[in-house]
Design a protein around this motif. Structure first.
Motif, PDB file in Angstrom:
ATOM      1  N   TYR A 193      -5.550  18.431  11.077  1.00  0.00           N
ATOM      2  CA  TYR A 193      -4.553  18.100  10.054  1.00  0.00           C
ATOM      3  C   TYR A 193      -3.119  18.110  10.584  1.00  0.00           C
ATOM      4  CZ  TYR A 193      -8.349  18.546   6.737  1.00  0.00           C
ATOM      5  OH  TYR A 193      -9.524  18.361   6.063  1.00  0.00           O
ATOM      6  N   ASP A 194      -2.994  18.312  11.895  1.00  0.00           N
ATOM      7  CA  ASP A 194      -1.656  18.370  12.464  1.00  0.00           C
ATOM      8  C   ASP A 194      -1.742  17.929  13.921  1.00  0.00           C
ATOM      9  OD1 ASP A 194       0.543  20.090  14.024  1.00  0.00           O
ATOM     10  OD2 ASP A 194       1.226  19.756  11.971  1.00  0.00           O
ATOM     11  N   PHE A 195      -0.763  17.146  14.385  1.00  0.00           N
ATOM     12  CA  PHE A 195      -0.774  16.689  15.773  1.00  0.00           C
ATOM     13  C   PHE A 195      -0.782  17.862  16.749  1.00  0.00           C
ATOM     14  CE2 PHE A 195       1.008  12.587  14.125  1.00  0.00           C
ATOM     15  CZ  PHE A 195      -0.018  11.786  14.591  1.00  0.00           C
ATOM     16  N   VAL A 677      -9.955   3.988  10.045  1.00  0.00           N
ATOM     17  CA  VAL A 677      -9.752   5.275   9.357  1.00  0.00           C
ATOM     18  C   VAL A 677      -8.971   6.234  10.245  1.00  0.00           C
ATOM     19  CG1 VAL A 677     -10.936   7.327   8.468  1.00  0.00           C
ATOM     20  CG2 VAL A 677     -11.734   5.057   7.818  1.00  0.00           C
ATOM     21  N   PHE A 678      -9.364   6.337  11.530  1.00  0.00           N
ATOM     22  CA  PHE A 678      -8.694   7.274  12.432  1.00  0.00           C
ATOM     23  C   PHE A 678      -7.234   6.880  12.672  1.00  0.00           C
ATOM     24  CE2 PHE A 678     -12.659   9.145  14.786  1.00  0.00           C
ATOM     25  CZ  PHE A 678     -13.072   9.681  13.582  1.00  0.00           C
ATOM     26  N   GLU A 679      -6.986   5.563  12.828  1.00  0.00           N
ATOM     27  CA  GLU A 679      -5.599   5.110  13.040  1.00  0.00           C
ATOM     28  C   GLU A 679      -4.751   5.367  11.786  1.00  0.00           C
ATOM     29  OE1 GLU A 679      -5.732   1.031  14.237  1.00  0.00           O
ATOM     30  OE2 GLU A 679      -6.889   1.483  16.050  1.00  0.00           O
ATOM     31  N   GLN A 680      -5.328   5.071  10.610  1.00  0.00           N
ATOM     32  CA  GLN A 680      -4.609   5.301   9.360  1.00  0.00           C
ATOM     33  C   GLN A 680      -4.319   6.786   9.183  1.00  0.00           C
ATOM     34  OE1 GLN A 680      -3.937   2.586   6.692  1.00  0.00           O
ATOM     35  NE2 GLN A 680      -2.408   4.188   6.704  1.00  0.00           N
ATOM     36  N   GLY A 686       1.600  11.398  11.142  1.00  0.00           N
ATOM     37  CA  GLY A 686       2.869  11.235  11.843  1.00  0.00           C
ATOM     38  C   GLY A 686       4.065  10.994  10.940  1.00  0.00           C
ATOM     39  N   GLU A 687       3.801  10.629   9.693  1.00  0.00           N
ATOM     40  CA  GLU A 687       4.916  10.357   8.774  1.00  0.00           C
ATOM     41  C   GLU A 687       5.469  11.653   8.174  1.00  0.00           C
ATOM     42  OE1 GLU A 687       3.499   7.606   5.878  1.00  0.00           O
ATOM     43  OE2 GLU A 687       3.139   6.008   7.335  1.00  0.00           O
ATOM     44  N   ALA A 688       6.791  11.692   8.034  1.00  0.00           N
ATOM     45  CA  ALA A 688       7.419  12.878   7.426  1.00  0.00           C
ATOM     46  C   ALA A 688       7.003  12.999   5.967  1.00  0.00           C
ATOM     47  CB  ALA A 688       8.937  12.780   7.545  1.00  0.00           C
ATOM     48  N   SER A 689       6.862  11.856   5.300  1.00  0.00           N
ATOM     49  CA  SER A 689       6.454  11.849   3.894  1.00  0.00           C
ATOM     50  C   SER A 689       5.552  10.655   3.627  1.00  0.00           C
ATOM     51  CB  SER A 689       7.679  11.765   2.977  1.00  0.00           C
ATOM     52  OG  SER A 689       7.289  11.525   1.636  1.00  0.00           O
ATOM     53  N   GLU A 780       1.185  16.320  -1.031  1.00  0.00           N
ATOM     54  CA  GLU A 780       0.723  14.927  -0.999  1.00  0.00           C
ATOM     55  C   GLU A 780      -0.021  14.617   0.307  1.00  0.00           C
ATOM     56  OE1 GLU A 780       4.361  13.103  -3.731  1.00  0.00           O
ATOM     57  OE2 GLU A 780       4.469  13.031  -1.540  1.00  0.00           O
ATOM     58  N   LYS A 781       0.551  15.053   1.434  1.00  0.00           N
ATOM     59  CA  LYS A 781      -0.074  14.755   2.721  1.00  0.00           C
ATOM     60  C   LYS A 781      -1.429  15.442   2.849  1.00  0.00           C
ATOM     61  CE  LYS A 781       2.454  14.325   6.494  1.00  0.00           C
ATOM     62  NZ  LYS A 781       3.167  14.557   7.759  1.00  0.00           N
ATOM     63  N   GLN A 782      -1.497  16.719   2.418  1.00  0.00           N
ATOM     64  CA  GLN A 782      -2.759  17.458   2.522  1.00  0.00           C
ATOM     65  C   GLN A 782      -3.840  16.849   1.628  1.00  0.00           C
ATOM     66  OE1 GLN A 782      -3.179  19.605   4.901  1.00  0.00           O
ATOM     67  NE2 GLN A 782      -1.022  19.329   5.438  1.00  0.00           N
ATOM     68  N   VAL A 783      -3.472  16.500   0.398  1.00  0.00           N
ATOM     69  CA  VAL A 783      -4.437  15.904  -0.532  1.00  0.00           C
ATOM     70  C   VAL A 783      -4.938  14.573   0.016  1.00  0.00           C
ATOM     71  CG1 VAL A 783      -4.686  14.813  -2.806  1.00  0.00           C
ATOM     72  CG2 VAL A 783      -3.596  17.057  -2.610  1.00  0.00           C
ATOM     73  N   LEU A 784      -4.022  13.773   0.554  1.00  0.00           N
ATOM     74  CA  LEU A 784      -4.384  12.462   1.095  1.00  0.00           C
ATOM     75  C   LEU A 784      -5.356  12.607   2.267  1.00  0.00           C
ATOM     76  CD1 LEU A 784      -4.048   9.412   1.125  1.00  0.00           C
ATOM     77  CD2 LEU A 784      -1.936   9.698   2.425  1.00  0.00           C
TER      78      LEU A 784
END
Length: 938
Positions: A193-195, A677-680, A686-689, A780-784
């Motif tokens: 869930y994190d780079f 899926v992996f690229e998305q 990588g997006e801040a929001s 939002e990021k975690q739910v997505l």
């Protein structure tokens, strides 16, 4: 005819390519004297100079000659080994992204250092892929001395390392590891869930050692990561209630083949029953979205119609226990896979244990195609050249040997029966041993190696204790006394470290070594034995000094004497006990003899009862030979037979290639979706929001829900306003007067859509204001990400089930592959729609507690990769998918051994350990791996 003439005049494409390297070899050799005069520090400084040149815009090709010359000089100083000119050619072939076919004993491990060093200068990381942990560790330590001497960092990836250790190893200039570990790390990285949690840093360049073994043989089974599935007890129970309502006309039962399937009438009846129970998702049972339901239905049908209580299984202590069909014994802990065991539990009304689910999977073909540049090396690749070119876009270049090959390859001897063949083999082994000629005996399976070992024991030979390298003592004593040792060793894949020592000493005069597969052994058979390995084992722990130096000198002198005797006896004698279905495997065995111009001989012994001979019409040949008066113990020997057998092998190879190619076509469909899926997923991480994405999803959900309930150009009285109201509550968590709006005069679908979207946006804006924008950005990021992961896992299972049944479309004259592509695309579109709905519905309801939520954890996982030959799961325990699990039960259902979590194992009670993976830490608490501790006793 014209082709042969052109080849004589102009040389083959391979010859022309080899000639093109001549100017570069001359340039490298011209630099040798200059570099010999440099100090160690000056030689090491060249690495930073090369990096600076590349950073300034030079290509790797521009610095190839000086870089190769630098590596050669480094190897001379550190290892005392100088690259031959043919090894320089091999290095260039690897750098160009091709496969270097180099015969055994030509120094492939050293060749790789040239291309590895050159490509590591780019700073993107180079991966060297080996077939087992032992070779990864050994090669990293051995060749790592050159790299470190020249100022590059080296890391190793082996089983059992944690993420921090892996990240550190991947951050090095050069990383050694196994194909399994690289593949699993890629899959696990795409579940993080994190780079910052990821361990790999890209796929720039990889060199695959034993490329044919990894990219062809092991490509038959995928890497799988599995975890426990959500409880589906209700579905199993609901489906189970339907099956007893079927009558014999509703299904076709074939007891001989242990198969059962629904008839046409049965399909119609099942559809009726599923509708009654509200389980059918669409009108047609065989629609793609019902693939999982069809799978459960088929398993329940098998459980009821093929499996009988107290014959195939018993119920004991509230558990369904399988009965082995051959021995009649109970097999506690083993479970049928693919949901069949759960179907039996539902049938017997006992507690349904959750099944495992594939969380992620990938084939080696698709993993290694991720690399920007891929190269490989092996002793045998030419026979699979078409496959390498078509699947991986890799050329095979045959590298000439440093010295001419002087091995004598004799014609095959063909006997009528297996017993006659084994008698001839034992006789040949005894003759070779008596004159001091070392023998390497190759078999096609572990079972046949044990059979041959039993025959040797009957003949008075003693088997060497494989776990104890010092047990080679009697062999050395016999070699010193110039008498037959009457001992033999059987290689298996359990003790890699000891195995390397046994293989290395297989060239001692009179030594007899039985091996199943000689690919990936990683150790040459040197005539007389390997002095360095003997010194390492025999003088382990002995302090430096005069005594040790004298002992070392004595061992080297003895090995030299042994070599002279082995050469006099004719070199290594390779005996093949059967032809493998692939010529490549036979060539791997033959290639162990005739190392660096040494003499040697090879011969294959066959019988008409061998698998290959039997399949290709040996019945007629047997009758003919009987009429011709072939006596017992007599053999047929003729070059024509060799050619006929090779032709049969090439047919089998072509068939196997077609099978692998067909499997890959299906896997490519999932792979295309996996990449999307992996690229998305990486984009989201990588997006801040991801607020903009969330807003777009919410808008799409509103548009979809309106389109479903308000048909285009329909009057308001034709609208499904009640359904729309229900969906608005479910997906948007809004209580709106939808029914009243629909009664307003002049209202249209577009206005209804705008009102719903405005209300949803306003409600979400209020939620953001209430919880603060920063907190909602994180949520939002975690739910997505978590919603995407969950739906992707379910999608993988659905595709697996779809693939199992799609073949039936062929009966309707429709191409199953095209049908699979079409259905898979529809399922993927449905996945995207479900993702939008799941994320929107969750975020419209989310309530934030004002403390930072814990980091999301990856699900409990187990890794699996079935050995293509034995079917044994190479990784730790468990068997989630049944792929290659040990043994298959009645009806062809694969079984998997039950896994016991480490926390539940009592170190003092082995009965509580369950199935322990060979590479796991031993549960007894010794700190050793299981294979070196209690596993050694198994």
């Amino acid at each position: 005819m014209l082709g042969a003439l052109a080849k004589k005049l102009f040389g083959s494409a391979n010859d022309r390519r080899l000639k093109s390297y001549a100017p570069r070899i001359q340039a490298i050799n011209a630099l040798e004297k200059e570099l010999e005069g440099l100090s160690d520090e000056a030689l090491r400084a060249r690495t930073e100079a090369f990096k600076a040149e590349i950073a300034a815009g030079k290509s790797l090709d521009d610095v190839l000659e000086p870089a190769f010359a630098t590596v050669r000089e480094g190897a001379k100083r550190v290892l005392g080994q100088r690259h031959f000119d043919v090894q320089l050619i091999g290095g260039m072939v690897l750098h160009e992204g091709s496969i270097a076919e180099m015969r055994t004993g030509e120094g492939k491990t050293l060749v790789a250092t040239l291309a590895v060093y050159l490509n590591a200068l780019a700073g993107k990381g180079v991966h060297v892929v080996t077939v087992n942990d032992y070779l990864a560790s050994r090669d990293a330590a051995w060749m790592g001395r050159i790299y470190r001497f020249l100022g590059l960092s080296v890391g190793t990836i082996v089983h059992g390392m944690d993420d921090a250790q892996r990240r550190e190893a991947y951050a090095c200039d050069i990383t050694y590891g196994t194909n399994n570990e690289y593949g699993f790390d890629y899959l696990r990285d795409n579940m993080k869930y994190d780079f910052g949690q990821m361990v790999q840093r890209g796929h720039a360049f990889a060199i695959v050692d034993e490329v044919d073994s990894i990219l062809v043989d092991e490509a038959r089974t995928p890497l799988i990561i599995s975890g426990p599935l959500d409880d589906r007890s209700e579905l199993y129970q609901a489906v189970d209630k339907i099956i007893p309502l079927l009558t014999p006309e509703h299904y076709d039962l074939d007891e001989k083949q242990r198969a059962v399937s629904l008839s046409e009438a049965g399909t119609e009846r099942i559809e009726e029953l599923l509708r009654e129970h509200e389980l059918l998702k669409s009108e047609d049972l065989y629609d793609a979205q019902n693939a999982t339901l069809v799978h459960h239905m088929n398993q329940a049908l098998r459980a009821h119609k093929l499996f009988t209580r107290d014959k195939d299984y018993i119920v004991r202590n509230g558990e369904v226990v399988i009965i082995d069909e051959f021995t009649g014994r109970m097999m506690p802990g083993r479970r049928y896979s693919e949901g069949l065991h759960q179907a039996l539990e539902a049938k017997e009304s006992v507690k349904i244990q959750p099944e495992n689910q594939t969380l992620a999977s990938i084939t080696f073909q698709n993993y290694f195609r991720l690399y920007s540049k891929l190269a490989g090396m092996t002793g045998t690749a030419a026979t699979e050249a078409d496959e390498f070119a078509e699947i991986y876009n890799l050329d095979v270049v045959e590298i000439p040997t440093n010295r001419p090959v002087s091995r004598l390859d004799e014609d095959d001897e063909v006997y009528r029966t297996v017993s006659e063949k084994y008698a001839a083999i034992i006789q040949d082994i005894e003759a070779a041993s008596a004159k001091g000629q070392p023998s390497l005996v190759g078999t096609t399976s572990i079972e046949k190696s044990e059979l041959l070992a039993a025959e040797l024991r009957k003949a008075g030979f003693k088997q060497i204790d494989f776990a104890d390298p010092k047990a080679l003592g009697p062999l050395f004593e016999a070699a010193r006394a110039a008498r037959p040792a009457k001992t033999f060793a059987v290689l298996n894949a359990r003790f890699h470290e000891q195995e390397a020592f046994i293989v290395a000493q297989a060239g001692v005069p009179g030594a007899i070594t039985i091996a199943t597969n000689m690919a990936g052994r990683g150790t040459d058979i040197q005539l007389g034995g390997n002095a360095d390995m003997r010194i390492g084992f025999e003088l382990e722990g002995m302090e430096e000094g005069e005594a040790r130096a004298a002992r070392e000198a004595a061992i080297r002198e003895e090995v030299a004497a042994f070599k002279a005797r082995a050469l006099e006896a004719g070199g290594l004698y390779v005996i093949g006990t059967e032809r493998h279905e692939s010529r490549r495997i036979d060539n791997q065995l033959r290639g162990r003899s005739g190392r660096q111009g040494d003499p040697g001989r090879s011969k294959f012994f066959l019988s008409l009862q061998d698998d290959l001979m039997r399949i290709f019409g040996s019945d007629r040949m047997d009758g003919m030979l009987t009429k011709l008066g072939l006596q017992e113990g007599e053999a047929i020997v003729h070059p024509w037979i060799n050619k006929a057998i090779e032709k049969a092998q090439s047919k089998v190879e072509a068939r196997n290639f077609d099978i692998r190619k067909n499997i890959l076509k299906y896997d490519n469909v999932m792979n295309d979706q996996r990449k999307v899926v992996f690229e998305q997923r990486r984009e989201f991480m990588g997006e801040a929001s991801v607020r903009e994405t969330i807003d777009e999803m919410r808008e799409s959900v509103v548009e979809d829900v309106v389109a479903r309930h308000i048909p285009a150009d329909a009057y308001p009285e034709q609208w499904d306003t009640e359904g729309l109201d229900k969906e608005v509550r479910r997906l948007l968590n809004l209580d709106l007067p939808v029914v009243d709006w629909a009664k307003e005069e002049g209202i249209a679908d577009e206005e209804m859509r705008e009102r719903l979207l405005d209300a949803a946006n306003a409600a979400y804006a209020a939620r953001i204001e209430k919880n603060t924008s920063d907190v909602m950005t994180y949520v939002e990021k975690q739910v997505l990400l978590q919603s995407l992961d969950q739906l992707w896992r379910e999608h993988i299972v659905t595709l697996e089930h779809l693939r199992q049944v799609i073949g039936w479309r062929g009966l309707a004259q429709r191409d199953p592959l095209n049908e699979y592509k079409s259905e898979a695309f529809q399922l993927f579109e449905a996945l995207i729609a479900r993702l939008r709905e799941a994320v929107t519905a969750q975020l419209m309801r989310v309530e934030v507690v004002y403390q930072r939520p814990p980091e999301p954890k990856l699900p409990e996982m187990a890794a699996h990769h079935a050995d293509p030959v034995t079917g044994e799961d190479e990784m730790a325990a468990g068997g989630s998918t049944g792929l290659g699990s040990p043994g298959a039960a009645a009806g062809g259902a694969a079984m998997a051994v039950g896994y016991v979590p480490p926390a539940q194992r009592d170190p003092n009670d082995p009965s509580t350990w369950g199935k322990v993976g060979r590479n796991e830490d031993c549960p007894c608490g010794s700190g050793k791996k299981y294979k070196h501790c209690h596993g050694a006793l198994a």
